[in-house]
Design an enzyme around this catalytic site. Structure first.
Site, PDB file in Angstrom:
ATOM      1  N   PHE A 151      99.276  12.054  45.338  1.00  0.00           N
ATOM      2  CA  PHE A 151     100.682  11.658  45.454  1.00  0.00           C
ATOM      3  C   PHE A 151     100.892  10.293  46.107  1.00  0.00           C
ATOM      4  CE2 PHE A 151     100.201  13.338  49.786  1.00  0.00           C
ATOM      5  CZ  PHE A 151     100.909  12.392  50.508  1.00  0.00           C
ATOM      6  N   LYS A 175      96.921  13.009  34.383  1.00  0.00           N
ATOM      7  CA  LYS A 175      97.755  14.018  35.046  1.00  0.00           C
ATOM      8  C   LYS A 175      98.178  13.469  36.401  1.00  0.00           C
ATOM      9  CE  LYS A 175      97.354  17.202  37.985  1.00  0.00           C
ATOM     10  NZ  LYS A 175      98.649  17.073  38.701  1.00  0.00           N
ATOM     11  N   SER A 228      92.306  14.928  47.913  1.00  0.00           N
ATOM     12  CA  SER A 228      91.726  15.403  49.175  1.00  0.00           C
ATOM     13  C   SER A 228      90.265  15.830  48.966  1.00  0.00           C
ATOM     14  CB  SER A 228      92.550  16.581  49.692  1.00  0.00           C
ATOM     15  OG  SER A 228      92.563  17.595  48.711  1.00  0.00           O
ATOM     16  N   CYS A 283      94.478   6.568  52.128  1.00  0.00           N
ATOM     17  CA  CYS A 283      93.096   6.964  52.394  1.00  0.00           C
ATOM     18  C   CYS A 283      92.386   5.876  53.192  1.00  0.00           C
ATOM     19  CB  CYS A 283      92.367   7.246  51.104  1.00  0.00           C
ATOM     20  SG  CYS A 283      92.161   5.777  50.120  1.00  0.00           S
TER      21      CYS A 283
HETATM   22  P1  NAD Z   1      95.356  16.738  46.517  1.00  0.00           P
HETATM   23  O1  NAD Z   1      93.897  16.906  46.546  1.00  0.00           O
HETATM   24  O2  NAD Z   1      96.212  17.824  47.068  1.00  0.00           O
HETATM   25  O3  NAD Z   1      95.865  16.541  44.992  1.00  0.00           O
HETATM   26  C1  NAD Z   1      95.294  15.576  44.145  1.00  0.00           C
HETATM   27  C2  NAD Z   1      95.424  16.047  42.703  1.00  0.00           C
HETATM   28  O4  NAD Z   1      94.696  17.269  42.539  1.00  0.00           O
HETATM   29  C3  NAD Z   1      96.855  16.334  42.267  1.00  0.00           C
HETATM   30  O5  NAD Z   1      97.039  15.834  40.965  1.00  0.00           O
HETATM   31  C4  NAD Z   1      96.956  17.858  42.314  1.00  0.00           C
HETATM   32  O6  NAD Z   1      97.812  18.366  41.316  1.00  0.00           O
HETATM   33  C5  NAD Z   1      95.535  18.312  42.056  1.00  0.00           C
HETATM   34  N1  NAD Z   1      95.190  19.523  42.811  1.00  0.00           N
HETATM   35  C6  NAD Z   1      95.656  19.901  44.028  1.00  0.00           C
HETATM   36  N2  NAD Z   1      95.072  21.042  44.424  1.00  0.00           N
HETATM   37  C7  NAD Z   1      94.202  21.392  43.455  1.00  0.00           C
HETATM   38  C8  NAD Z   1      93.297  22.474  43.289  1.00  0.00           C
HETATM   39  N3  NAD Z   1      93.177  23.429  44.207  1.00  0.00           N
HETATM   40  N4  NAD Z   1      92.551  22.521  42.162  1.00  0.00           N
HETATM   41  C9  NAD Z   1      92.645  21.564  41.219  1.00  0.00           C
HETATM   42  N5  NAD Z   1      93.507  20.505  41.336  1.00  0.00           N
HETATM   43  C10 NAD Z   1      94.267  20.423  42.427  1.00  0.00           C
HETATM   44  O7  NAD Z   1      95.671  15.348  47.217  1.00  0.00           O
HETATM   45  P2  NAD Z   1      97.086  14.724  47.612  1.00  0.00           P
HETATM   46  O8  NAD Z   1      97.665  15.493  48.744  1.00  0.00           O
HETATM   47  O9  NAD Z   1      97.922  14.516  46.401  1.00  0.00           O
HETATM   48  O10 NAD Z   1      96.633  13.262  48.105  1.00  0.00           O
HETATM   49  C11 NAD Z   1      96.256  12.980  49.419  1.00  0.00           C
HETATM   50  C12 NAD Z   1      94.751  12.997  49.577  1.00  0.00           C
HETATM   51  O11 NAD Z   1      94.155  12.064  48.675  1.00  0.00           O
HETATM   52  C13 NAD Z   1      94.294  12.554  50.961  1.00  0.00           C
HETATM   53  O12 NAD Z   1      93.246  13.381  51.388  1.00  0.00           O
HETATM   54  C14 NAD Z   1      93.813  11.131  50.747  1.00  0.00           C
HETATM   55  O13 NAD Z   1      92.863  10.686  51.690  1.00  0.00           O
HETATM   56  C15 NAD Z   1      93.237  11.231  49.387  1.00  0.00           C
HETATM   57  N6  NAD Z   1      93.142   9.919  48.757  1.00  0.00           N
HETATM   58  C16 NAD Z   1      91.913   9.361  48.643  1.00  0.00           C
HETATM   59  C17 NAD Z   1      91.768   8.101  48.104  1.00  0.00           C
HETATM   60  C18 NAD Z   1      90.423   7.450  47.984  1.00  0.00           C
HETATM   61  O14 NAD Z   1      90.336   6.408  47.373  1.00  0.00           O
HETATM   62  N7  NAD Z   1      89.376   8.025  48.529  1.00  0.00           N
HETATM   63  C19 NAD Z   1      92.915   7.408  47.666  1.00  0.00           C
HETATM   64  C20 NAD Z   1      94.157   8.020  47.783  1.00  0.00           C
HETATM   65  C21 NAD Z   1      94.258   9.281  48.331  1.00  0.00           C
END
Ligand code: NAD
Length: 490
Positions: A151, A175, A228, A283
């Site tokens: 997000f 997605k 995450s 991140c």
């Molecule tokens: P998230 O992991 O909750 O969701 C990311 C995506 O995965 C979304 O599209 C969501 O629909 C999907 N998703 C969520 N739960 C899932 C599950 N159980 N099974 C399959 N798909 C699932 O992450 P978020 O809250 O949207 O984003 C924040 C996180 O992203 C933070 O931990 C941040 O550090 C990380 N992030 C990392 C980077 C990087 O470059 N390393 C960059 C941006 C964000």
């Protein structure tokens, strides 16, 4: 209130799902749209992939110089529609308008770099690997690729992958995060204007079930995931078990070290922008600030700067920090601050439950600073993803580097100093994939890979630049024998 459509086979289509969830403005609590969700939404993936496969078969044979032409137009369209896209980012994600413009700029830079594909895709040739035998390597596209986004950067993150995938001859299914799907809807209105095969780039909404359908679809050859760490690990395990190429970027807990020879004013400003920018939901947000052998100057300066940061609705002028994404997120961050106090931290600045006039329903938390948390405490290991700084003090740079290297995450580590020798030591010894020297957010530009390490990345090739070109192509080696005696005499 409208329900969002998918973009499949070059047109806007209703999802099969009647189940939806709300897309909410985190500053005002206004419901902006409904987004398809649940098991039925996941069945839309198969349609997108079927058309993406057809489009790929057409696209892969288009010369690369022709494949990048739509990207030039894409860049122009993105530039022309910057304002409306940036406003959409702020409305659904909460960051300030300046931050939204900044994210969009980074997205556009990836389109620009991907336009170098005709050079970047070139490969190797060696004449006479054995007598009369030549050998060369070519790069061919993978097929249908997929991107699953988080997000916190509704526009930029898909661009670490999308332009490279397309320039290399693949198709892609995106997605977006169900929390912030509106930005990608705007961007797909621009994609709709490109001269590309129908189905080449598709948008499918949904949550976990849609992700699972992507992970299990046999025609999807690669997954580019950002989110995450627990989900990144899951995506990597299930995607690779299904034989797919996977790059999965995860969470972070980023340390920043301040040496006594650092410039206090500059360091304060840059660190504050790193910790509180995007309300700490990056991140690459600095999370733990380690001062080395320091007097109280830097601490006082950081406290003063936290107290004066203006927090409010990101569309308003003069606002330096917006809300966190959701009510649940606000509750979680505030409970983590309470945990820090329970674990022995000294709460120097408490930003919980602020009063933001006219935005009482918003998910606001003001900058907070917790000092002297025990190094082994839970909060020192947890990604907070909110505007919270942990401040600790150590005796030497070696102590600080040892602390960094124990971190299970490895997304970023930064140093503030005026000593070249200290900078060089830090760069060499700190175990993180993105290093900043007098930089607070060490975000690689589009030409460089976004190099997370340890629990911040699962895979091999990262997003952006040459890594992306390698990720979105498979190598083929050709060995040829053409005996001299076969040459005709003309
Ligand atoms: P998230 O992991 O909750 O969701 C990311 C995506 O995965 C979304 O599209 C969501 O629909 C999907 N998703 C969520 N739960 C899932 C599950 N159980 N099974 C399959 N798909 C699932 O992450 P978020 O809250 O949207 O984003 C924040 C996180 O992203 C933070 O931990 C941040 O550090 C990380 N992030 C990392 C980077 C990087 O470059 N390393 C960059 C941006 C964000």
């Amino acid at each position: 209130m409208h329900t969002l459509k998918n973009y499949i086979n070059g047109s806007w289509q209703d999802s099969r799902s009647k189940e939806t969830i709300d897309v909410v403005n985190p500053a005002t609590a206004e419901v902006l749209a409904h987004v398809p969700f649940g098991a039925q939404a996941a069945t839309d993936v198969a349609d997108a992939v079927a058309y993406a496969q057809q489009a790929y078969l057409q696209w892969k044979d288009v010369p690369v110089l022709k494949r990048i032409q739509p990207l030039f137009k894409f860049k122009q369209l993105l530039e022309a529609h910057k304002e409306e896209i940036a406003k959409t980012i702020t409305m659904e994600c909460g960051k300030t308008l300046a931050e939204s413009y900044g994210e969009l700029q980074r997205a556009i830079e990836n389109v620009e770099v991907a336009c170098g594909a005709p050079m970047l895709m070139q490969s190797e040739f060696l004449e006479n690997v054995a007598t009369g035998i030549d050998e060369y390597m070519i790069r061919q596209p993978l097929g249908v690729t997929a991107c699953i986004a988080p997000f916190n950067f509704p526009a930029m993150i898909s661009f670490w992958f999308l332009p490279y995938a397309i320039a290399c001859g693949n198709s892609m299914v995106i997605k977006p995060s169900e929390k912030v799907p509106l930005t990608m809807m705007k961007i797909f209105e621009l994609i709709d204007q490109l001269d590309i095969p129908k189905g080449l780039i598709s948008l499918v909404h949904g949550g976990k079930q849609t992700v699972d359908a992507i992970l299990d679809h046999p025609h999807i050859k690669s997954i580019s995931f950002v989110g995450s760490t627990p989900v990144a690990k899951y995506i990597y395990a299930r995607g690779t078990a299904n034989g797919k190429r996977v790059q999965a970027q995860g969470g972070a807990k980023n340390p920043v070290v301040v040496l006594p020879d650092a410039d206090v004013d500059m360091t304060t400003q840059i660190i504050a922008d790193s910790v509180y920018g995007c309300a700490g939901q990056r991140c690459l947000a600095a999370s733990v600030i380690v001062t080395v052998d320091n007097d109280a100057t830097i601490k006082e300066s950081l406290v003063a700067s936290a107290k004066k940061r203006s927090t409010g609705y990101g569309l308003l002028e003069g606002i330096e920090m917006g809300p966190v994404i959701s009510k649940q997120s606000k509750e979680r961050v505030e409970s983590l601050i309470a945990l820090g106090v329970k674990e022995g931290g000294n709460l120097l600045v408490d930003g919980r439950s602020p009063n933001i006039p006219s935005y009482e329903q918003g998910n606001f938390i003001k900058p907070s600073i917790i000092e002297n948390l025990p190094l082994e405490s839970e909060l020192m290991r947890t990604e907070i993803f909110g505007p919270v700084m942990s401040l600790v003090h150590m005796k030497t740079i070696d102590d600080a580097i040892a602390f960094i290297n124990k971190n299970t995450y490895g997304n970023m580590a930064c140093l503030f100093t005026s000593s070249g020798a200290s900078a060089r030591k830090f760069r060499n010894e700190a175990m993180a994939g993105n290093i900043g020297i007098n930089i607070g957010v060490a975000a690689p530009m589009a030409q460089f890979p976004f190099s997370g390490w340890k629990e911040s990345f699962f895979g091999d090739l990262h997003g952006q630049g040459k890594h992306a070109i390698e990720f979105f192509t498979q190598t083929k080696v050709v060995i040829e024998r053409w005996p001299k005696e076969w040459s005709r005499k003309f």
